[in-house]
Design a protein around this motif. Structure first.
Motif, mmCIF file in Angstrom:
data_model
loop_
_atom_site.group_PDB
_atom_site.id
_atom_site.type_symbol
_atom_site.label_atom_id
_atom_site.label_comp_id
_atom_site.label_asym_id
_atom_site.label_seq_id
_atom_site.Cartn_x
_atom_site.Cartn_y
_atom_site.Cartn_z
ATOM 1 N N TYR A 9 -10.840 7.884 -8.026
ATOM 2 C CA TYR A 9 -10.021 6.671 -7.919
ATOM 3 C C TYR A 9 -10.943 5.482 -7.664
ATOM 4 C CZ TYR A 9 -10.460 8.040 -2.983
ATOM 5 O OH TYR A 9 -10.951 8.431 -1.764
ATOM 6 N N HIS A 10 -10.476 4.310 -8.061
ATOM 7 C CA HIS A 10 -11.314 3.115 -8.033
ATOM 8 C C HIS A 10 -10.527 1.926 -7.499
ATOM 9 C CE1 HIS A 10 -13.698 5.670 -10.633
ATOM 10 N NE2 HIS A 10 -12.739 5.648 -11.548
ATOM 11 N N PHE A 11 -11.264 0.944 -6.970
ATOM 12 C CA PHE A 11 -10.669 -0.289 -6.475
ATOM 13 C C PHE A 11 -11.327 -1.486 -7.151
ATOM 14 C CE2 PHE A 11 -9.502 2.692 -3.241
ATOM 15 C CZ PHE A 11 -8.315 2.227 -2.713
ATOM 16 N N LYS A 23 -2.355 2.605 -11.353
ATOM 17 C CA LYS A 23 -1.052 2.860 -10.727
ATOM 18 C C LYS A 23 -0.736 4.358 -10.768
ATOM 19 C CE LYS A 23 0.828 -1.650 -12.082
ATOM 20 N NZ LYS A 23 1.884 -2.335 -12.870
ATOM 21 N N PHE A 24 -1.044 4.992 -11.894
ATOM 22 C CA PHE A 24 -0.748 6.418 -12.034
ATOM 23 C C PHE A 24 -1.533 7.242 -11.018
ATOM 24 C CE2 PHE A 24 -1.938 10.579 -13.707
ATOM 25 C CZ PHE A 24 -0.691 11.140 -13.924
ATOM 26 N N THR A 25 -2.828 6.966 -10.903
ATOM 27 C CA THR A 25 -3.659 7.719 -9.950
ATOM 28 C C THR A 25 -3.205 7.477 -8.521
ATOM 29 O OG1 THR A 25 -5.554 7.609 -11.448
ATOM 30 C CG2 THR A 25 -6.019 8.081 -9.148
ATOM 31 N N ALA A 26 -2.782 6.247 -8.212
ATOM 32 C CA ALA A 26 -2.311 5.924 -6.869
ATOM 33 C C ALA A 26 -1.108 6.782 -6.494
ATOM 34 C CB ALA A 26 -1.953 4.441 -6.790
ATOM 35 N N VAL A 27 -0.156 6.909 -7.415
ATOM 36 C CA VAL A 27 1.043 7.708 -7.145
ATOM 37 C C VAL A 27 0.684 9.193 -7.075
ATOM 38 C CG1 VAL A 27 3.275 8.426 -8.054
ATOM 39 C CG2 VAL A 27 2.600 6.021 -8.163
ATOM 40 N N SER A 86 0.799 -1.221 0.000
ATOM 41 C CA SER A 86 0.000 0.000 0.000
ATOM 42 C C SER A 86 0.834 1.275 0.000
ATOM 43 C CB SER A 86 -0.942 0.000 1.215
ATOM 44 O OG SER A 86 -1.893 -1.041 1.117
ATOM 45 N N LEU A 87 2.133 1.154 0.223
ATOM 46 C CA LEU A 87 2.986 2.336 0.137
ATOM 47 C C LEU A 87 2.948 2.939 -1.258
ATOM 48 C CD1 LEU A 87 6.092 1.096 2.162
ATOM 49 C CD2 LEU A 87 4.340 2.722 2.914
ATOM 50 N N TYR A 88 2.766 2.078 -2.248
ATOM 51 C CA TYR A 88 2.760 2.515 -3.642
ATOM 52 C C TYR A 88 1.356 2.494 -4.248
ATOM 53 C CZ TYR A 88 3.279 1.664 -8.687
ATOM 54 O OH TYR A 88 3.134 1.684 -10.045
ATOM 55 N N ARG A 89 0.614 1.468 -3.924
ATOM 56 C CA ARG A 89 -0.711 1.263 -4.520
ATOM 57 C C ARG A 89 -1.569 0.542 -3.482
ATOM 58 N NH1 ARG A 89 -1.364 -2.500 -9.879
ATOM 59 N NH2 ARG A 89 -3.501 -1.955 -10.494
#
Length: 199
Positions: free
Chosen positions: A148-150, A124-128, A101-104
């Motif tokens: 953002y979505h899961f 991945k882009f939105t997570a960062v 979760s540090l990254y995503r």
């Protein structure tokens, strides 16, 4: 709404409104046109409490419980939650995977008697970008403006998810193609994804 009827729903709209000390989540069935229909659940979260322990009710009068969920520990970095029936029988649990979760943001979700699944931030882009936004001076105090979505993933297949439908409003669509996935577990996961994303 009876539990059997709730279980037949494959789409749930979750809408959150905030006051100084409370987050109120209203959960609606889909009306068949992609919009909220009848109210099916309600969560009234007291944000002043030290330990996250919430009840899912059938309505805003809070007269009938559907389920309850609670964090296992105070200030739990791993954010492990257990979900129970009103009688205290465990429905399932979910826990954030800290290193991933540090990254995503990634969670592990398990329902009693079923194989576990992953709840993974889709982009991945939105997570960062969301993490960078949160660290920006002043700007980070405002809601992240990109949705953002899961995804709910089992054996590399997406079987459901929680999609943020509003840019600034905390509105979500929780959905599942797995008829056996307990909708109470899905509601609890959707609520926790909302109030944990800013942490």
């Amino acid at each position: 709404m009876e539990l059997t009827e709730l279980q037949e729903l494959d789409k749930l709209h979750i809408q959150q409104k905030t006051s100084l000390t409370r987050h109120r989540y209203r959960v609606y069935a889909d009306n068949g046109k992609g919009k909220p229909g009848d109210l099916v659940a309600f969560v009234d979260q007291d944000t002043s409490g030290l330990k996250e322990k919430e009840v899912i009710y059938t309505g805003e009068d809070k007269s009938v419980e559907l389920a309850r969920f609670e964090a296992r520990q105070l200030m739990d970095v791993a954010a492990a939650f257990d979900v129970f029936t009103p009688e205290g029988e465990k429905i399932g649990w979910f826990q954030r995977e800290v290193s991933k979760s540090l990254y995503r943001t990634t969670w592990s979700l398990t329902q009693e008697g079923m194989p576990p699944l992953k709840v993974i931030e889709r982009s991945k882009f939105t997570a960062v970008a969301r993490r960078i936004w949160m660290w920006l001076p002043l700007v980070g105090d405002f809601p992240y403006p990109v949705r953002y979505h899961f995804d709910f993933v089992r054996d590399d297949a997406v079987i459901g998810g929680v999609d943020k439908t509003g840019r600034l409003a905390d509105n979500y669509l929780a959905w599942s193609q797995e008829p056996k996935l307990d909708r109470r577990l899905m509601i609890a996961m959707g609520v926790v994804l909302d109030f944990r994303q800013g942490r």
